[in-house]
Design an enzyme around this catalytic site. Structure first.
Site, PDB file in Angstrom:
ATOM      1  N   ASN A 166       0.812  -1.230   0.000  1.00 51.94           N
ATOM      2  CA  ASN A 166       0.000   0.000   0.000  1.00 51.94           C
ATOM      3  C   ASN A 166       0.843   1.276   0.000  1.00 51.94           C
ATOM      4  O   ASN A 166       0.405   2.319  -0.475  1.00 51.94           O
ATOM      5  CB  ASN A 166      -1.025  -0.014   1.139  1.00 51.94           C
ATOM      6  CG  ASN A 166      -0.411  -0.129   2.510  1.00 51.94           C
ATOM      7  OD1 ASN A 166       0.748  -0.490   2.644  1.00 51.94           O
ATOM      8  ND2 ASN A 166      -1.184   0.165   3.537  1.00 51.94           N
ATOM      9  N   LYS A 189      12.544  -7.078   1.435  1.00 51.76           N
ATOM     10  CA  LYS A 189      11.715  -7.886   0.540  1.00 51.76           C
ATOM     11  C   LYS A 189      10.400  -7.104   0.376  1.00 51.76           C
ATOM     12  O   LYS A 189       9.544  -7.098   1.258  1.00 51.76           O
ATOM     13  CB  LYS A 189      11.471  -9.265   1.168  1.00 51.76           C
ATOM     14  CG  LYS A 189      10.846 -10.260   0.217  1.00 51.76           C
ATOM     15  CD  LYS A 189       9.347 -10.189   0.293  1.00 51.76           C
ATOM     16  CE  LYS A 189       8.694 -11.148  -0.673  1.00 51.76           C
ATOM     17  NZ  LYS A 189       7.395 -10.645  -1.106  1.00 51.76           N
ATOM     18  N   ALA A 191       6.660  -6.107  -1.241  1.00 58.32           N
ATOM     19  CA  ALA A 191       5.494  -6.894  -1.653  1.00 58.32           C
ATOM     20  C   ALA A 191       5.646  -7.275  -3.127  1.00 58.32           C
ATOM     21  O   ALA A 191       6.098  -6.459  -3.936  1.00 58.32           O
ATOM     22  CB  ALA A 191       4.233  -6.064  -1.468  1.00 58.32           C
ATOM     23  N   GLY A 242       2.310  -5.340   7.836  1.00 62.53           N
ATOM     24  CA  GLY A 242       1.337  -6.157   7.116  1.00 62.53           C
ATOM     25  C   GLY A 242       0.262  -6.655   8.058  1.00 62.53           C
ATOM     26  O   GLY A 242      -0.006  -6.030   9.101  1.00 62.53           O
ATOM     27  N   GLU A 264       4.343  -3.841  12.548  1.00 62.95           N
ATOM     28  CA  GLU A 264       3.299  -2.826  12.355  1.00 62.95           C
ATOM     29  C   GLU A 264       2.175  -3.537  11.636  1.00 62.95           C
ATOM     30  O   GLU A 264       2.271  -3.828  10.447  1.00 62.95           O
ATOM     31  CB  GLU A 264       3.871  -1.654  11.551  1.00 62.95           C
ATOM     32  CG  GLU A 264       3.008  -0.407  11.654  1.00 62.95           C
ATOM     33  CD  GLU A 264       2.244  -0.123  10.381  1.00 62.95           C
ATOM     34  OE1 GLU A 264       1.055  -0.530  10.333  1.00 62.95           O
ATOM     35  OE2 GLU A 264       2.820   0.465   9.457  1.00 62.95           O
ATOM     36  N   LEU A 265       1.115  -3.848  12.405  1.00 67.18           N
ATOM     37  CA  LEU A 265       0.091  -4.769  11.894  1.00 67.18           C
ATOM     38  C   LEU A 265      -1.232  -4.049  11.634  1.00 67.18           C
ATOM     39  O   LEU A 265      -1.276  -2.822  11.562  1.00 67.18           O
ATOM     40  CB  LEU A 265      -0.064  -5.931  12.883  1.00 67.18           C
ATOM     41  CG  LEU A 265       1.264  -6.619  13.251  1.00 67.18           C
ATOM     42  CD1 LEU A 265       1.065  -7.697  14.291  1.00 67.18           C
ATOM     43  CD2 LEU A 265       1.956  -7.188  12.012  1.00 67.18           C
ATOM     44  N   CYS A 298      -3.370   1.292   6.855  1.00 64.42           N
ATOM     45  CA  CYS A 298      -3.598   0.671   8.170  1.00 64.42           C
ATOM     46  C   CYS A 298      -4.138   1.683   9.169  1.00 64.42           C
ATOM     47  O   CYS A 298      -4.768   1.305  10.152  1.00 64.42           O
ATOM     48  CB  CYS A 298      -2.293   0.120   8.730  1.00 64.42           C
ATOM     49  SG  CYS A 298      -1.614  -1.145   7.700  1.00 64.42           S
ATOM     50  N   GLU A 395     -10.834  -4.788   9.628  1.00 67.81           N
ATOM     51  CA  GLU A 395     -10.391  -3.707   8.754  1.00 67.81           C
ATOM     52  C   GLU A 395     -10.958  -3.949   7.338  1.00 67.81           C
ATOM     53  O   GLU A 395     -10.745  -5.021   6.771  1.00 67.81           O
ATOM     54  CB  GLU A 395      -8.867  -3.827   8.697  1.00 67.81           C
ATOM     55  CG  GLU A 395      -8.116  -2.594   8.459  1.00 67.81           C
ATOM     56  CD  GLU A 395      -6.606  -2.846   8.589  1.00 67.81           C
ATOM     57  OE1 GLU A 395      -6.146  -3.998   8.483  1.00 67.81           O
ATOM     58  OE2 GLU A 395      -5.902  -1.852   8.793  1.00 67.81           O
TER      59      GLU A 395
END
Ligand code: SIN
Length: 497
Positions: A166, A189, A191, A242, A264-265, A298, A395
């Site tokens: 995102n 790495k 997305a 993610g 960071e979820l 998020c 979400e």
């Protein structure tokens, strides 16, 4: 320019920024197996590039080289690291338009938002270029004569990042710049849906002198990369942005090697509008925050809680503002809302929408998702929403504003806090006492008070509870990549003190 699957009809000032190879060991790498991952432009559904799907042995090599990169990078002075980071920042600024175009081509977001993200991403590098000079330690007053106690922050070592689609640039720079400032090497790495921004950043980092394996970008199958990263004894730190589900899995995988983690979820941000709010300001904040990246952030509000006395006025004003958001291809300068990342994203929005209607919500703007071409969904406003609905619990990650009406301040706070997530929260009030009370009562890592745009390189970004832990940005960001060494010096001889 290196070969592309189908070079998009986009003009670049510096075509070399368009890369379809990985970057590690300080070199561009095509991948041994020839296996490639297709990158699709969500606005056209066309394949625009193919990047390597690296095999296990190649990923392991990238980490071995990153260990050498770490030895090289940590040996530079803090001032030298700072200067090279600053140069990286300047190169991003100089190539802003190209970088923004690459981002819109692979991620779909409106070109103006891509330009904004390049500024935002670069601001983390600028911030950490300064912080690199401030990795201060501490002297502790000794309890015994002749002793000297000191605490020295040291770079933790090879660091890896797994980043989301995102924000294809900012989620990389806020991890990588912090790591590099601390003296660590970093392997990213990105997305698989959005690797091109990351590869362009690697190109510029190398040009800035962040070289010799100090910064790498690898592409490949997520499960394989996750396994290689977490099984490696060389990796000392993993930072992930993610979903909560994947974050938990990575945490499990990191357990045997006890790698330091930042997660960071997911979020489920409440946006509370109290009776004493300025409606115009609240709507402005709601639009900026909720519809940024077409609702795919998020931190964007997932639940609107509006007090009874202001409910109708707010809903009317929000509906008007939402209906003015033009939907289309991100390269159209007028467009504010674009395609969602893929069909799965549309399906989720549709599921939430249908569930809400079935449980009694009213749709005051928008239509059933899934009917427009190229995964587009026009903004949806729902009223009469209740906590039993799926979109209140999960979400949505799409352009849906669900509104629930409440009566008292205590009820509003209770409803806002009734979630295991705690990334961001927002509220609007013109009452000073209430602003302090509610700001403290909300259970969230970040709170916007009369403010919808809270993200900032100078402030610690991160969540609590099921939204993860660790902070990015701010003076706390670099600490995530440091470990403390306590040194206790005794007298070297009987005469010394
Ligand atoms: C995110 O959606 O994860 C990041 C948003 C931001 O940095 O503002």
């Amino acid at each position: 320019m290196n070969t592309s699957a189908q070079t998009p009809a986009i003009e670049f000032k510096t075509p070399a920024l368009w890369r379809e190879q990985c970057f590690y060991a300080g070199q561009w790498q095509a991948g041994d197996s020839g296996e490639r991952i297709e990158v699709v432009n969500p606005a056209t559904d066309k394949v625009i590039a193919r990047v390597p799907s690296l095999a296990k042995h190649e990923l392991e090599k990238a980490l071995t080289e990153a260990q050498q990169g770490f030895e090289y990078w940590r040996a530079l002075t803090a001032l030298e690291r700072s200067a090279r980071l600053r140069r990286w920042f300047e190169l991003m600024q100089a190539h802003k338009e190209d970088l923004a175009r690459i981002m819109t081509a692979e991620q779909g977001k409106p070109i103006n938002e891509s330009r904004g993200e390049i500024d935002y991403a670069a601001s983390y590098i600028e911030w950490f270029a300064e912080e690199a000079k401030r990795g201060y330690g501490e002297m502790i007053p000794a309890s015994k004569a002749g002793q000297h106690l000191l605490v020295r922050p040291e770079p933790i070592g090879v660091s890896v990042a797994i980043t989301p689609w995102n924000f294809p640039a900012a989620m990389i720079t806020r991890k990588a710049a912090a790591a590099l400032a601390a003296g660590c090497s970093m392997v990213v790495k990105p997305a698989s849906m959005t690797p091109l921004s990351a590869l362009a950043l690697a190109y510029l980092a190398d040009k800035a002198g962040i070289d010799n394996g100090a910064f790498s970008v690898v592409t490949g199958d997520s499960a394989t990369v996750g396994q290689v990263f977490t099984e490696s004894r060389l990796v000392k730190k993993l930072s992930f942005t993610g979903s909560t589900q994947v974050g938990r899995k990575l945490m499990e995988q990191c357990a045997p090697n006890l790698q330091k983690l930042s997660l960071e979820l997911g979020g489920n941000a409440p946006f509370i509008v109290f009776d004493d709010a300025d409606v115009e300001m609240a709507v402005k904040g709601a639009i900026g925050s909720k519809f940024r990246n077409t609702g795919q952030t998020c931190v964007c509000p997932n639940r609107f809680l509006v007090q009874a006395g202001i409910h109708d006025k707010f809903v009317t004003a929000l509906k008007k503002a939402m209906s003015e958001l033009k939907l289309g291809d991100g390269f159209d300068e007028e467009v504010k809302q674009t395609s969602l990342i893929n069909a799965g994203a549309v399906d989720k929005v549709k599921r939430h929408y249908l569930d809400a209607l079935e449980k009694g919500a009213e749709c005051v703007l928008g239509d059933e998702p899934g009917t427009l071409e190229h995964n587009r969904v026009a903004p949806i406003l729902l009223t009469g929403v209740t906590p039993k609905m799926q979109l209140w619990q999960e979400e949505t990650f799409g352009p849906v504003a669900p509104v629930l009406q409440f009566t008292t301040e205590a009820e509003g706070i209770e409803l806002a806090n009734a979630t295991p997530f705690g990334l961001a929260a927002y509220f609007y009030t013109q009452n000073l006492d209430r602003s302090w009370r509610v700001g403290q009562a909300l259970e969230s890592g970040m709170v916007g008070v009369n403010e919808g745009g809270i993200s900032n390189a100078m402030a610690p970004f991160g969540g609590i509870d099921q939204s993860g832990f660790g902070r990015e940005g701010g003076r706390q960001g670099m600490q995530e990549y440091q470990q403390l060494k306590y040194l206790c010096y005794g007298p070297a001889g009987s005469d010394s003190d």
